[in-house]
Design a protein around this motif. Structure first.
Motif, PDB file in Angstrom:
ATOM      1  N   ALA A 199       0.824  -1.204   0.000  1.00 52.72           N
ATOM      2  CA  ALA A 199       0.000   0.000   0.000  1.00 52.72           C
ATOM      3  C   ALA A 199       0.858   1.253   0.000  1.00 52.72           C
ATOM      4  O   ALA A 199       0.526   2.254  -0.642  1.00 52.72           O
ATOM      5  CB  ALA A 199      -0.916  -0.015   1.220  1.00 52.72           C
ATOM      6  N   GLU A 200       1.989   1.198   0.731  1.00 52.21           N
ATOM      7  CA  GLU A 200       2.869   2.369   0.832  1.00 52.21           C
ATOM      8  C   GLU A 200       3.660   2.596  -0.449  1.00 52.21           C
ATOM      9  O   GLU A 200       3.788   3.721  -0.924  1.00 52.21           O
ATOM     10  CB  GLU A 200       3.843   2.183   2.001  1.00 52.21           C
ATOM     11  N   ALA A 201       4.221   1.534  -1.017  1.00 44.01           N
ATOM     12  CA  ALA A 201       5.049   1.638  -2.218  1.00 44.01           C
ATOM     13  C   ALA A 201       4.986   0.310  -2.960  1.00 44.01           C
ATOM     14  O   ALA A 201       5.720  -0.619  -2.628  1.00 44.01           O
ATOM     15  CB  ALA A 201       6.493   1.977  -1.846  1.00 44.01           C
ATOM     16  N   PRO A 202       4.096   0.191  -3.948  1.00 38.77           N
ATOM     17  CA  PRO A 202       3.890  -1.101  -4.609  1.00 38.77           C
ATOM     18  C   PRO A 202       5.160  -1.699  -5.204  1.00 38.77           C
ATOM     19  O   PRO A 202       5.494  -2.845  -4.946  1.00 38.77           O
ATOM     20  CB  PRO A 202       2.863  -0.769  -5.693  1.00 38.77           C
ATOM     21  N   GLY A 203       5.867  -0.945  -6.018  1.00 38.36           N
ATOM     22  CA  GLY A 203       7.103  -1.439  -6.609  1.00 38.36           C
ATOM     23  C   GLY A 203       6.908  -2.706  -7.431  1.00 38.36           C
ATOM     24  O   GLY A 203       5.813  -3.025  -7.893  1.00 38.36           O
ATOM     25  N   GLU A 204       7.989  -3.429  -7.589  1.00 37.41           N
ATOM     26  CA  GLU A 204       7.991  -4.702  -8.311  1.00 37.41           C
ATOM     27  C   GLU A 204       8.003  -5.831  -7.291  1.00 37.41           C
ATOM     28  O   GLU A 204       8.912  -5.923  -6.472  1.00 37.41           O
ATOM     29  CB  GLU A 204       9.227  -4.809  -9.213  1.00 37.41           C
ATOM     30  N   ARG A 205       7.004  -6.704  -7.358  1.00 38.79           N
ATOM     31  CA  ARG A 205       6.935  -7.836  -6.438  1.00 38.79           C
ATOM     32  C   ARG A 205       7.642  -9.020  -7.089  1.00 38.79           C
ATOM     33  O   ARG A 205       7.229  -9.517  -8.134  1.00 38.79           O
ATOM     34  CB  ARG A 205       5.482  -8.176  -6.130  1.00 38.79           C
ATOM     35  N   LEU A 206       8.728  -9.464  -6.454  1.00 35.01           N
ATOM     36  CA  LEU A 206       9.530 -10.562  -6.984  1.00 35.01           C
ATOM     37  C   LEU A 206       9.632 -11.677  -5.959  1.00 35.01           C
ATOM     38  O   LEU A 206       9.502 -11.450  -4.754  1.00 35.01           O
ATOM     39  CB  LEU A 206      10.944 -10.083  -7.333  1.00 35.01           C
ATOM     40  N   SER A 207       9.885 -12.875  -6.451  1.00 39.46           N
ATOM     41  CA  SER A 207      10.211 -13.990  -5.566  1.00 39.46           C
ATOM     42  C   SER A 207      11.411 -14.724  -6.137  1.00 39.46           C
ATOM     43  O   SER A 207      11.683 -14.671  -7.343  1.00 39.46           O
ATOM     44  CB  SER A 207       9.024 -14.947  -5.400  1.00 39.46           C
ATOM     45  N   LEU A 208      12.119 -15.390  -5.250  1.00 38.97           N
ATOM     46  CA  LEU A 208      13.307 -16.147  -5.631  1.00 38.97           C
ATOM     47  C   LEU A 208      13.195 -17.524  -4.995  1.00 38.97           C
ATOM     48  O   LEU A 208      13.078 -17.659  -3.780  1.00 38.97           O
ATOM     49  CB  LEU A 208      14.567 -15.432  -5.151  1.00 38.97           C
ATOM     50  N   HIS A 209      13.227 -18.531  -5.836  1.00 39.51           N
ATOM     51  CA  HIS A 209      13.093 -19.922  -5.399  1.00 39.51           C
ATOM     52  C   HIS A 209      14.386 -20.647  -5.727  1.00 39.51           C
ATOM     53  O   HIS A 209      14.974 -20.445  -6.783  1.00 39.51           O
ATOM     54  CB  HIS A 209      11.913 -20.568  -6.150  1.00 39.51           C
ATOM     55  N   TRP A 210      14.860 -21.472  -4.808  1.00 40.47           N
ATOM     56  CA  TRP A 210      16.065 -22.254  -5.098  1.00 40.47           C
ATOM     57  C   TRP A 210      15.893 -23.700  -4.682  1.00 40.47           C
ATOM     58  O   TRP A 210      15.150 -24.024  -3.758  1.00 40.47           O
ATOM     59  CB  TRP A 210      17.305 -21.628  -4.462  1.00 40.47           C
ATOM     60  N   ASP A 211      16.609 -24.558  -5.386  1.00 43.77           N
ATOM     61  CA  ASP A 211      16.437 -25.992  -5.222  1.00 43.77           C
ATOM     62  C   ASP A 211      17.760 -26.685  -5.526  1.00 43.77           C
ATOM     63  O   ASP A 211      18.481 -26.285  -6.433  1.00 43.77           O
ATOM     64  CB  ASP A 211      15.352 -26.483  -6.190  1.00 43.77           C
ATOM     65  N   ASP A 212      18.061 -27.737  -4.782  1.00 45.10           N
ATOM     66  CA  ASP A 212      19.292 -28.487  -5.039  1.00 45.10           C
ATOM     67  C   ASP A 212      19.040 -29.716  -5.904  1.00 45.10           C
ATOM     68  O   ASP A 212      19.862 -30.614  -5.965  1.00 45.10           O
ATOM     69  CB  ASP A 212      19.961 -28.899  -3.725  1.00 45.10           C
ATOM     70  N   ALA A 213      17.915 -29.752  -6.601  1.00 44.72           N
ATOM     71  CA  ALA A 213      17.610 -30.891  -7.472  1.00 44.72           C
ATOM     72  C   ALA A 213      18.681 -31.014  -8.551  1.00 44.72           C
ATOM     73  O   ALA A 213      19.315 -30.047  -8.950  1.00 44.72           O
ATOM     74  CB  ALA A 213      16.229 -30.725  -8.111  1.00 44.72           C
ATOM     75  N   SER A 214      18.858 -32.225  -9.066  1.00 45.26           N
ATOM     76  CA  SER A 214      19.945 -32.472 -10.009  1.00 45.26           C
ATOM     77  C   SER A 214      19.606 -32.071 -11.434  1.00 45.26           C
ATOM     78  O   SER A 214      20.496 -31.933 -12.270  1.00 45.26           O
ATOM     79  CB  SER A 214      20.331 -33.958  -9.976  1.00 45.26           C
ATOM     80  N   THR A 215      18.326 -31.886 -11.748  1.00 43.86           N
ATOM     81  CA  THR A 215      17.937 -31.529 -13.110  1.00 43.86           C
ATOM     82  C   THR A 215      18.370 -30.106 -13.405  1.00 43.86           C
ATOM     83  O   THR A 215      18.054 -29.194 -12.665  1.00 43.86           O
ATOM     84  CB  THR A 215      16.413 -31.637 -13.289  1.00 43.86           C
ATOM     85  N   LEU A 216      19.096 -29.906 -14.483  1.00 43.67           N
ATOM     86  CA  LEU A 216      19.583 -28.577 -14.832  1.00 43.67           C
ATOM     87  C   LEU A 216      18.445 -27.720 -15.358  1.00 43.67           C
ATOM     88  O   LEU A 216      17.579 -28.198 -16.105  1.00 43.67           O
ATOM     89  CB  LEU A 216      20.682 -28.673 -15.894  1.00 43.67           C
TER      90      LEU A 216
END
Length: 258
Positions: A199-216
């Motif tokens: 509400a104060e400052a919308p900006g860009e909403r981002l998320s970062l997901h990480w995984d140690d799975a072996s599939t590249l």
């Protein structure tokens, strides 16, 4: 899927500097046709007194200029997270050359070569007495710094300023580089991903997901032209919905949310 984790945050402001890329308009054009910036130019840092400015080299100037341009008055005293994969590698290499030639090393140059020197100089120049952290996380330095920043937001910080900078490596290191070489600095103003912040400052909403799975993962389109840190800034400016890449043995997925 292995061990997966994720964070979410909002970027409510940004600033960046590189040779030939000094304005927001320059960077928006760069986002459409990205390249690894190089060159010898540096910010003037006109708002820094001359006596203090002499101690700040090109990398420090890029970091301090972008931080000054990004921070708001209400951010005073809020945490700062500085991140650089290689730090002031040019200054460090000059010290090693002096050592190899059996010359005495300058205590001043040694003090300014340590990884938190730029953060310390900023705190002196701007009278900042709050929390600052200086990090390096290999090719995943930006991702590492974001985890730290979101942790600070979860601990109650109203905002966190993330400062990312790197310079071109001396020629002696060229054969050891595993990503494109570039000179740049950028800063993001981060706030928590909650209704109040939105509400104060919308900006860009981002998320970062990480995984140690072996599939590249699928490689990012800019992976061959930009260092990973600068590719993260490109993702912010480009409007792309997702970015996937692999760094330091971890799969990272960036996502933009409405």
């Amino acid at each position: 899927m292995g061990n997966a984790s994720s964070i979410a945050f909002r970027v409510t402001g940004w600033a960046a500097w590189a040779p030939g890329l000094e304005t927001a308009e320059d960077w928006q054009a760069w986002a459409r046709q990205p390249f690894a910036p190089t060159g010898e130019a540096m910010p003037a840092l006109e708002k820094v007194p001359a006596m203090q400015r002499r101690r700040i080299d090109r990398l420090g100037r890029a970091a301090i200029q972008t931080l000054d341009d990004c921070r708001l008055p209400q951010d005073a005293g809020q945490p700062l997270v500085f991140v650089s994969r290689h730090g002031d590698v040019g200054r460090s290499y000059a010290l090693l050359e002096a050592l190899g030639a059996q010359q005495s090393m300058s205590p001043t140059q040694f003090g300014l070569s340590v990884h938190n020197a730029i953060a310390a100089l900023y705190s002196i120049v701007r009278g900042e007495r709050g929390n600052y952290t200086a990090l390096a996380g290999g090719c995943a330095s930006v991702e590492t710094a974001l985890v730290e920043a979101v942790g600070l937001l979860a601990d109650g910080a109203a905002s966190v300023s993330l400062v990312v900078c790197d310079s071109q490596a001396p020629q002696a290191y060229t054969s050891f580089l595993d990503e494109p070489d570039a000179f740049f600095g950028f800063a993001w103003r981060l706030v928590a991903d909650d209704a109040g912040a939105a509400a104060e400052a919308p900006g860009e909403r981002l998320s970062l997901h990480w995984d140690d799975a072996s599939t590249l993962p699928d490689q990012a389109a800019d992976a061959d032209t930009l260092p990973n840190a600068l590719a993260a800034h490109h993702f912010l400016l480009s409007g792309a919905s997702r970015r996937r890449e692999q760094a330091e043995g971890v799969q990272w997925c960036w996502k933009r949310h409405a």
